[in-house]
Design a protein around this motif. Structure first.
Motif, PDB file in Angstrom:
ATOM      1  N   VAL A  53       0.825  -1.213   0.000  1.00  0.00           N
ATOM      2  CA  VAL A  53       0.000   0.000   0.000  1.00  0.00           C
ATOM      3  C   VAL A  53       0.860   1.264   0.000  1.00  0.00           C
ATOM      4  N   GLY A  54       0.485   2.230  -0.867  1.00  0.00           N
ATOM      5  CA  GLY A  54       1.046   3.582  -0.798  1.00  0.00           C
ATOM      6  C   GLY A  54      -0.100   4.522  -0.478  1.00  0.00           C
ATOM      7  N   LEU A  55       0.119   5.467   0.409  1.00  0.00           N
ATOM      8  CA  LEU A  55      -0.999   6.322   0.868  1.00  0.00           C
ATOM      9  C   LEU A  55      -0.623   7.798   0.830  1.00  0.00           C
ATOM     10  N   CYS A  56      -1.518   8.623   0.337  1.00  0.00           N
ATOM     11  CA  CYS A  56      -1.321  10.078   0.412  1.00  0.00           C
ATOM     12  C   CYS A  56      -2.446  10.696   1.221  1.00  0.00           C
ATOM     13  N   GLY A  57      -2.087  11.638   2.099  1.00  0.00           N
ATOM     14  CA  GLY A  57      -3.098  12.285   2.940  1.00  0.00           C
ATOM     15  C   GLY A  57      -2.911  11.847   4.370  1.00  0.00           C
ATOM     16  N   THR A  58      -2.359  12.738   5.170  1.00  0.00           N
ATOM     17  CA  THR A  58      -2.032  12.351   6.553  1.00  0.00           C
ATOM     18  C   THR A  58      -2.831  13.179   7.557  1.00  0.00           C
ATOM     19  N   GLY A  91       6.788  15.945   4.810  1.00  0.00           N
ATOM     20  CA  GLY A  91       7.800  14.962   5.196  1.00  0.00           C
ATOM     21  C   GLY A  91       7.454  14.218   6.476  1.00  0.00           C
ATOM     22  N   LYS A  92       8.489  13.689   7.140  1.00  0.00           N
ATOM     23  CA  LYS A  92       8.327  12.823   8.330  1.00  0.00           C
ATOM     24  C   LYS A  92       7.452  13.424   9.425  1.00  0.00           C
ATOM     25  N   SER A  93       7.476  14.779   9.534  1.00  0.00           N
ATOM     26  CA  SER A  93       6.737  15.392  10.638  1.00  0.00           C
ATOM     27  C   SER A  93       5.235  15.141  10.518  1.00  0.00           C
ATOM     28  N   ALA A  94       4.766  14.755   9.309  1.00  0.00           N
ATOM     29  CA  ALA A  94       3.326  14.568   9.088  1.00  0.00           C
ATOM     30  C   ALA A  94       2.827  13.206   9.553  1.00  0.00           C
ATOM     31  N   VAL A  95       3.744  12.283   9.846  1.00  0.00           N
ATOM     32  CA  VAL A  95       3.280  10.938  10.235  1.00  0.00           C
ATOM     33  C   VAL A  95       3.681  10.610  11.676  1.00  0.00           C
ATOM     34  N   ARG A  96       2.770   9.874  12.364  1.00  0.00           N
ATOM     35  CA  ARG A  96       3.035   9.531  13.762  1.00  0.00           C
ATOM     36  C   ARG A  96       4.071   8.422  13.863  1.00  0.00           C
ATOM     37  N   ASN A  97       3.986   7.431  12.941  1.00  0.00           N
ATOM     38  CA  ASN A  97       4.900   6.290  12.984  1.00  0.00           C
ATOM     39  C   ASN A  97       6.164   6.633  12.195  1.00  0.00           C
ATOM     40  N   LYS A  98       7.243   6.891  12.922  1.00  0.00           N
ATOM     41  CA  LYS A  98       8.464   7.404  12.280  1.00  0.00           C
ATOM     42  C   LYS A  98       9.207   6.305  11.498  1.00  0.00           C
ATOM     43  N   GLU A  99       8.748   5.053  11.620  1.00  0.00           N
ATOM     44  CA  GLU A  99       9.417   3.978  10.860  1.00  0.00           C
ATOM     45  C   GLU A  99       8.938   3.903   9.416  1.00  0.00           C
ATOM     46  N   LEU A 100       7.823   4.578   9.133  1.00  0.00           N
ATOM     47  CA  LEU A 100       7.283   4.508   7.772  1.00  0.00           C
ATOM     48  C   LEU A 100       8.141   5.326   6.798  1.00  0.00           C
ATOM     49  N   LYS A 101       8.246   4.804   5.569  1.00  0.00           N
ATOM     50  CA  LYS A 101       8.970   5.565   4.544  1.00  0.00           C
ATOM     51  C   LYS A 101       8.072   6.702   4.048  1.00  0.00           C
ATOM     52  N   VAL A 102       8.593   7.926   4.053  1.00  0.00           N
ATOM     53  CA  VAL A 102       7.800   9.077   3.624  1.00  0.00           C
ATOM     54  C   VAL A 102       8.456   9.718   2.400  1.00  0.00           C
ATOM     55  N   VAL A 103       7.639   9.974   1.358  1.00  0.00           N
ATOM     56  CA  VAL A 103       8.157  10.725   0.209  1.00  0.00           C
ATOM     57  C   VAL A 103       7.399  12.040   0.128  1.00  0.00           C
ATOM     58  N   THR A 104       8.108  13.105  -0.218  1.00  0.00           N
ATOM     59  CA  THR A 104       7.450  14.424  -0.235  1.00  0.00           C
ATOM     60  C   THR A 104       6.819  14.727  -1.606  1.00  0.00           C
ATOM     61  N   ASP A 105       7.205  13.950  -2.617  1.00  0.00           N
ATOM     62  CA  ASP A 105       6.640  14.158  -3.951  1.00  0.00           C
ATOM     63  C   ASP A 105       5.435  13.211  -4.107  1.00  0.00           C
ATOM     64  N   LEU A 106       4.215  13.798  -4.052  1.00  0.00           N
ATOM     65  CA  LEU A 106       3.005  12.965  -4.070  1.00  0.00           C
ATOM     66  C   LEU A 106       2.832  12.215  -5.391  1.00  0.00           C
ATOM     67  N   ARG A 107       3.277  12.831  -6.484  1.00  0.00           N
ATOM     68  CA  ARG A 107       3.166  12.168  -7.791  1.00  0.00           C
ATOM     69  C   ARG A 107       4.059  10.937  -7.832  1.00  0.00           C
ATOM     70  N   GLN A 108       5.200  11.049  -7.186  1.00  0.00           N
ATOM     71  CA  GLN A 108       6.122   9.897  -7.106  1.00  0.00           C
ATOM     72  C   GLN A 108       5.463   8.777  -6.278  1.00  0.00           C
ATOM     73  N   ALA A 109       4.778   9.180  -5.212  1.00  0.00           N
ATOM     74  CA  ALA A 109       4.096   8.182  -4.371  1.00  0.00           C
ATOM     75  C   ALA A 109       3.043   7.430  -5.182  1.00  0.00           C
ATOM     76  N   ALA A 110       2.277   8.182  -6.002  1.00  0.00           N
ATOM     77  CA  ALA A 110       1.181   7.559  -6.755  1.00  0.00           C
ATOM     78  C   ALA A 110       1.683   6.618  -7.848  1.00  0.00           C
ATOM     79  N   SER A 111       2.901   6.844  -8.320  1.00  0.00           N
ATOM     80  CA  SER A 111       3.381   6.036  -9.451  1.00  0.00           C
ATOM     81  C   SER A 111       4.436   5.012  -9.043  1.00  0.00           C
ATOM     82  N   SER A 112       4.723   4.924  -7.757  1.00  0.00           N
ATOM     83  CA  SER A 112       5.828   4.062  -7.311  1.00  0.00           C
ATOM     84  C   SER A 112       5.665   2.602  -7.756  1.00  0.00           C
TER      85      SER A 112
END
Ligand code: HSE
Length: 428
Positions: free
Chosen positions: A6-11, A47-68
């Motif tokens: 799963v890849g997710l956008c929106g935190t 970036g990382k500050s947006a997620v509670r679980n700091k172990e998750l991989k975070v990408v700042t480019d949302l388009r990259q997330a959608a096409s990974s």
């Protein structure tokens, strides 16, 4: 065991609830759905500050997330239409299934997106877009697939149901009730969308596409908001044996579909009338089986996350049967043809003959008066003593005749302000 990357956008509230559920309690979907759901990456511009679980991989480019290439499914939870649509299209073109809670996106661009999904042999899950944790989409496209829907009537906005319930049960002021709904995480970022009926109308257009095989066509839904409802109306409704709810309504008649969402008086004998606080409920009436009613939470992070995750489990298990929504089997008609019984509230000069004139206007339009309330003026506030509120319940009347009736009433010298009108839902 089947698995899905799963890849997710929106935190925001919902995205965080999905991430918490998937990372803290992964065994629930493993045991109950036979599916392992693994969050591979999160798209967050901050970036990382947006997620509670700091172990998750975070990408700042949302388009990259959608096409990974690393993900099987893209979960869109950013809301809004423009960027959300672009991200969903990127994901679909890259062969990813999509899960979204975005009712505005589906209600406005559903046909385009489902076409693109089909071309790319992937699917879109949108259970969370209507009634949150209460699986009404699943009921419509699976449970009721053997039945023909005649009409549906639903309370589809938790925020407005909460406000109307608080006002009616506890005399709470509108603004205080809205603030409470916002604190509970029920309201949209801009609560105007809840209050003016837009949110419920978007959800109604999604239900109509599934129920009646019409296009996803939000523009064809007529709607109004709870800003038209005063405490006085809630009290008169109670006195007459009704509650006032914001009701999204869809019906099919001779190939023509009407979809609308308005504050509506609901007979106390109906289940919908008893639905309080932030709860949602949907009554779906089918030709073969009559009414089935679905009740539960429709807003808030956890119920919405529950629907998103249920879609992920369904996708891992093969997705959904092909649907004909958007195939234009039936047509949406903007002209509302169904007649409803109606509630009218008028401010009438307290003088001889006023009621006789009002009733003659109803008679001229051949509309029967089923109930009429006028309390003695001395019981009312001093400032209002030269006028009295009169409430009338009429027989069934369509939109066109109602507008004509209201214009005639408002042109009377004896009527002091705008005439208020709501529909009545009393189908048993
Ligand atoms: N604002 C929406 C509601 C959230 O109150 O129902 C769920 O769509």
């Amino acid at each position: 065991m089947k698995s899905l990357k799963v890849g997710l956008c929106g935190t925001g509230n919902v995205g965080s609830a999905v991430l918490d559920a998937l990372t803290k309690n992964p065994e629930i979907t493993q045991k109950q759905g036979g599916v392992q759901l693994e969050v591979i990456l999160v798209g967050a511009r901050k970036g990382k500050s947006a997620v509670r679980n700091k172990e998750l991989k975070v990408v700042t480019d949302l388009r990259q997330a959608a096409s990974s290439d690393d993900i099987d499914v893209f979960v869109e939870l950013i809301g809004g239409c423009e960027l959300a649509k672009e991200l969903v299209e990127i994901a679909l073109r890259n062969g990813k299934d999509v899960v979204t809670a975005n009712k505005a996106l589906i209600a406005t661009h559903g046909d385009e997106l489902f076409k693109l999904a089909k071309e790319n042999k992937v699917q879109i899950g949108f259970e969370a877009s209507v009634a949150g944790g209460t699986p009404v989409i699943k009921a419509l496209r699976e449970g009721l697939v053997a039945s023909r829907v005649q009409w549906f009537a639903g309370i589809l906005n938790g925020t407005t149901n909460f406000i109307l319930s608080e006002m009616s049960e506890n005399n709470t002021n509108f603004d205080v009730a809205l603030k409470e709904a916002q604190d509970l995480g029920l309201a949209e970022t801009d609560p105007t969308m809840d209050i003016d009926g837009t949110d419920a109308a978007q959800k109604a257009s999604i239900l109509a596409a599934l129920a009646f095989q019409v296009p996803f066509e939000f523009d064809s839904v007529s709607y109004g908001g709870i800003d038209q409802v005063d405490l006085e109306d809630l009290n008169y409704a109670k006195e007459l044996g009704y509650s006032i709810k914001h009701i999204a309504y869809g019906n099919l008649n001779e190939g023509k579909v009407n979809v609308s969402a308005y504050p509506t008086l609901v007979s106390k004998e109906l289940l919908l009338s008893q639905v309080g606080q932030q709860m949602n409920a949907l009554d779906i009436c089918c030709e073969e089986i009559g009414s089935t009613v679905y009740y539960g939470p429709g807003a808030g992070p956890k119920p919405t996350a529950s629907a998103v995750i249920a879609d992920l489990v369904d996708l891992a298990n093969g997705g959904w049967p092909a649907q004909e929504s958007g195939s234009q089997v039936n047509k949406i008609s903007k002209k509302i043809i169904k007649p409803f019984p109606r509630y009218f509230r008028l401010e009438v000069k307290n003088e001889a003959g006023a009621i006789a004139k009002i009733s003659s206007i109803f008679a001229e339009e051949n509309i029967s008066i089923e109930a009429l309330i006028q309390h003695e003026a001395k019981k009312l506030k001093e400032s209002l003593q030269d006028t009295v509120p009169v409430v009338i319940i009429s027989g069934s009347v369509d939109e066109e005749v109602t507008s004509r009736l209201i214009s005639s009433l408002e042109s009377m010298d004896e009527i002091n302000s705008q005439v208020k009108q709501f529909r009545i839902h009393n189908a048993l």
